[in-house]
Design a protein around this motif. Structure first.
Motif, PDB file in Angstrom:
ATOM      1  N   LEU A  17       0.824  -1.204   0.000  1.00 42.13           N
ATOM      2  CA  LEU A  17       0.000   0.000   0.000  1.00 42.13           C
ATOM      3  C   LEU A  17       0.857   1.254   0.000  1.00 42.13           C
ATOM      4  O   LEU A  17       1.985   1.258   0.487  1.00 42.13           O
ATOM      5  N   LYS A  18       0.281   2.333  -0.524  1.00 45.94           N
ATOM      6  CA  LYS A  18       0.973   3.622  -0.559  1.00 45.94           C
ATOM      7  C   LYS A  18       0.805   4.312   0.796  1.00 45.94           C
ATOM      8  O   LYS A  18      -0.296   4.388   1.330  1.00 45.94           O
ATOM      9  N   VAL A  19       1.912   4.796   1.333  1.00 44.43           N
ATOM     10  CA  VAL A  19       1.908   5.490   2.621  1.00 44.43           C
ATOM     11  C   VAL A  19       2.699   6.790   2.495  1.00 44.43           C
ATOM     12  O   VAL A  19       3.505   6.958   1.588  1.00 44.43           O
ATOM     13  N   ARG A  20       2.443   7.683   3.414  1.00 43.71           N
ATOM     14  CA  ARG A  20       3.256   8.898   3.557  1.00 43.71           C
ATOM     15  C   ARG A  20       4.060   8.697   4.823  1.00 43.71           C
ATOM     16  O   ARG A  20       3.532   8.255   5.838  1.00 43.71           O
ATOM     17  N   TYR A  21       5.350   8.999   4.748  1.00 43.18           N
ATOM     18  CA  TYR A  21       6.150   8.914   5.969  1.00 43.18           C
ATOM     19  C   TYR A  21       6.784  10.246   6.283  1.00 43.18           C
ATOM     20  O   TYR A  21       7.077  11.039   5.394  1.00 43.18           O
ATOM     21  N   ARG A  22       6.946  10.508   7.557  1.00 38.19           N
ATOM     22  CA  ARG A  22       7.604  11.708   8.068  1.00 38.19           C
ATOM     23  C   ARG A  22       8.705  11.260   9.005  1.00 38.19           C
ATOM     24  O   ARG A  22       8.473  10.416   9.865  1.00 38.19           O
ATOM     25  N   THR A  23       9.876  11.836   8.814  1.00 37.45           N
ATOM     26  CA  THR A  23      10.976  11.515   9.709  1.00 37.45           C
ATOM     27  C   THR A  23      11.790  12.765   9.989  1.00 37.45           C
ATOM     28  O   THR A  23      11.959  13.612   9.111  1.00 37.45           O
ATOM     29  N   ALA A  24      12.257  12.888  11.219  1.00 37.67           N
ATOM     30  CA  ALA A  24      13.073  14.040  11.615  1.00 37.67           C
ATOM     31  C   ALA A  24      14.487  13.861  11.079  1.00 37.67           C
ATOM     32  O   ALA A  24      15.070  12.791  11.186  1.00 37.67           O
ATOM     33  N   LYS A  25      14.995  14.917  10.486  1.00 41.47           N
ATOM     34  CA  LYS A  25      16.350  14.886   9.943  1.00 41.47           C
ATOM     35  C   LYS A  25      17.282  15.816  10.718  1.00 41.47           C
ATOM     36  O   LYS A  25      18.287  16.259  10.204  1.00 41.47           O
ATOM     37  N   GLY A  26      16.920  16.123  11.942  1.00 41.75           N
ATOM     38  CA  GLY A  26      17.773  16.949  12.802  1.00 41.75           C
ATOM     39  C   GLY A  26      17.559  18.438  12.585  1.00 41.75           C
ATOM     40  O   GLY A  26      17.138  18.886  11.519  1.00 41.75           O
ATOM     41  N   ARG A  27      17.835  19.214  13.588  1.00 38.07           N
ATOM     42  CA  ARG A  27      17.750  20.675  13.572  1.00 38.07           C
ATOM     43  C   ARG A  27      16.498  21.190  12.862  1.00 38.07           C
ATOM     44  O   ARG A  27      16.572  21.951  11.910  1.00 38.07           O
ATOM     45  N   ARG A  28      15.374  20.737  13.355  1.00 37.20           N
ATOM     46  CA  ARG A  28      14.052  21.205  12.903  1.00 37.20           C
ATOM     47  C   ARG A  28      13.753  20.891  11.438  1.00 37.20           C
ATOM     48  O   ARG A  28      12.911  21.529  10.836  1.00 37.20           O
ATOM     49  N   LYS A  29      14.467  19.968  10.856  1.00 37.84           N
ATOM     50  CA  LYS A  29      14.186  19.570   9.475  1.00 37.84           C
ATOM     51  C   LYS A  29      13.390  18.265   9.498  1.00 37.84           C
ATOM     52  O   LYS A  29      13.746  17.339  10.211  1.00 37.84           O
ATOM     53  N   VAL A  30      12.345  18.241   8.713  1.00 41.71           N
ATOM     54  CA  VAL A  30      11.502  17.056   8.628  1.00 41.71           C
ATOM     55  C   VAL A  30      11.419  16.636   7.166  1.00 41.71           C
ATOM     56  O   VAL A  30      11.180  17.469   6.296  1.00 41.71           O
ATOM     57  N   GLU A  31      11.637  15.357   6.922  1.00 39.57           N
ATOM     58  CA  GLU A  31      11.489  14.825   5.571  1.00 39.57           C
ATOM     59  C   GLU A  31      10.122  14.175   5.486  1.00 39.57           C
ATOM     60  O   GLU A  31       9.754  13.385   6.343  1.00 39.57           O
ATOM     61  N   GLU A  32       9.375  14.514   4.448  1.00 40.90           N
ATOM     62  CA  GLU A  32       8.061  13.905   4.247  1.00 40.90           C
ATOM     63  C   GLU A  32       7.979  13.439   2.800  1.00 40.90           C
ATOM     64  O   GLU A  32       8.178  14.215   1.881  1.00 40.90           O
ATOM     65  N   ARG A  33       7.742  12.160   2.622  1.00 44.56           N
ATOM     66  CA  ARG A  33       7.677  11.579   1.287  1.00 44.56           C
ATOM     67  C   ARG A  33       6.595  10.503   1.248  1.00 44.56           C
ATOM     68  O   ARG A  33       6.116  10.046   2.273  1.00 44.56           O
ATOM     69  N   GLN A  34       6.287  10.075   0.016  1.00 47.13           N
ATOM     70  CA  GLN A  34       5.337   8.985  -0.169  1.00 47.13           C
ATOM     71  C   GLN A  34       6.082   7.775  -0.700  1.00 47.13           C
ATOM     72  O   GLN A  34       7.059   7.916  -1.430  1.00 47.13           O
ATOM     73  N   GLY A  35       5.629   6.618  -0.310  1.00 44.62           N
ATOM     74  CA  GLY A  35       6.245   5.391  -0.780  1.00 44.62           C
ATOM     75  C   GLY A  35       5.288   4.221  -0.654  1.00 44.62           C
ATOM     76  O   GLY A  35       4.175   4.364  -0.154  1.00 44.62           O
ATOM     77  N   VAL A  36       5.752   3.084  -1.118  1.00 42.97           N
ATOM     78  CA  VAL A  36       4.975   1.846  -1.047  1.00 42.97           C
ATOM     79  C   VAL A  36       5.757   0.865  -0.190  1.00 42.97           C
ATOM     80  O   VAL A  36       6.959   0.668  -0.401  1.00 42.97           O
ATOM     81  N   ILE A  37       5.091   0.250   0.777  1.00 37.80           N
ATOM     82  CA  ILE A  37       5.773  -0.721   1.628  1.00 37.80           C
ATOM     83  C   ILE A  37       6.054  -1.968   0.803  1.00 37.80           C
ATOM     84  O   ILE A  37       5.140  -2.601   0.290  1.00 37.80           O
ATOM     85  N   LEU A  38       7.338  -2.277   0.655  1.00 39.00           N
ATOM     86  CA  LEU A  38       7.762  -3.412  -0.165  1.00 39.00           C
ATOM     87  C   LEU A  38       7.813  -4.701   0.629  1.00 39.00           C
ATOM     88  O   LEU A  38       7.181  -5.687   0.273  1.00 39.00           O
ATOM     89  N   GLU A  39       8.610  -4.703   1.682  1.00 40.28           N
ATOM     90  CA  GLU A  39       8.855  -5.917   2.459  1.00 40.28           C
ATOM     91  C   GLU A  39       8.809  -5.610   3.942  1.00 40.28           C
ATOM     92  O   GLU A  39       9.125  -4.512   4.373  1.00 40.28           O
ATOM     93  N   THR A  40       8.451  -6.638   4.704  1.00 46.34           N
ATOM     94  CA  THR A  40       8.522  -6.539   6.159  1.00 46.34           C
ATOM     95  C   THR A  40       9.425  -7.661   6.647  1.00 46.34           C
ATOM     96  O   THR A  40       9.338  -8.788   6.159  1.00 46.34           O
TER      97      THR A  40
END
Length: 78
Positions: A17-40
C-alpha cells in the motif's frame, strides 16, 4: 499502548500500500515523502520511494518512539 509486535503486525497489513512517511532529519528539518511498503522483516521494513527511485528502510522501534510516522494514503494499491 503500542508494542513492537503490534506495530510489526500493522505494518505487515500495509504491505503493498501507498503510505506517507515523516521523519526528523535533525535541527528542525523534517522529511516527508510517499512510498509503497515493499517488504517486512523481523526488525525492519522497506519502502520504495518513487520520487527518489530508491528504497529506504526503517525499524519498528522508530515507529514506536515516533522518530518516524506512517500514514496510510486512502487505501490505494499500486
Amino acid at each position: 499502548m503500542a508494542t513492537i509486535t503490534s506495530i510489526r503486525e500493522q505494518v505487515a497489513l500495509y504491505k503493498g500500500l501507498k503510505v506517507r512517511y515523516r521523519t526528523a532529519k535533525g535541527r528542525r528539518k523534517v522529511e516527508e515523502r510517499q512510498g509503497v511498503i515493499l517488504e517486512t522483516y523481523p526488525n525492519l521494513f522497506t519502502l520504495y520511494v518513487e520520487s527518489q527511485d530508491s528504497k529506504v528502510s526503517f525499524s519498528y522501534a522508530e515507529l514506536l518512539t515516533r522518530e518516524v510516522e506512517l500514514e496510510l494514503l486512502s487505501g490505494s494499491r499500486n
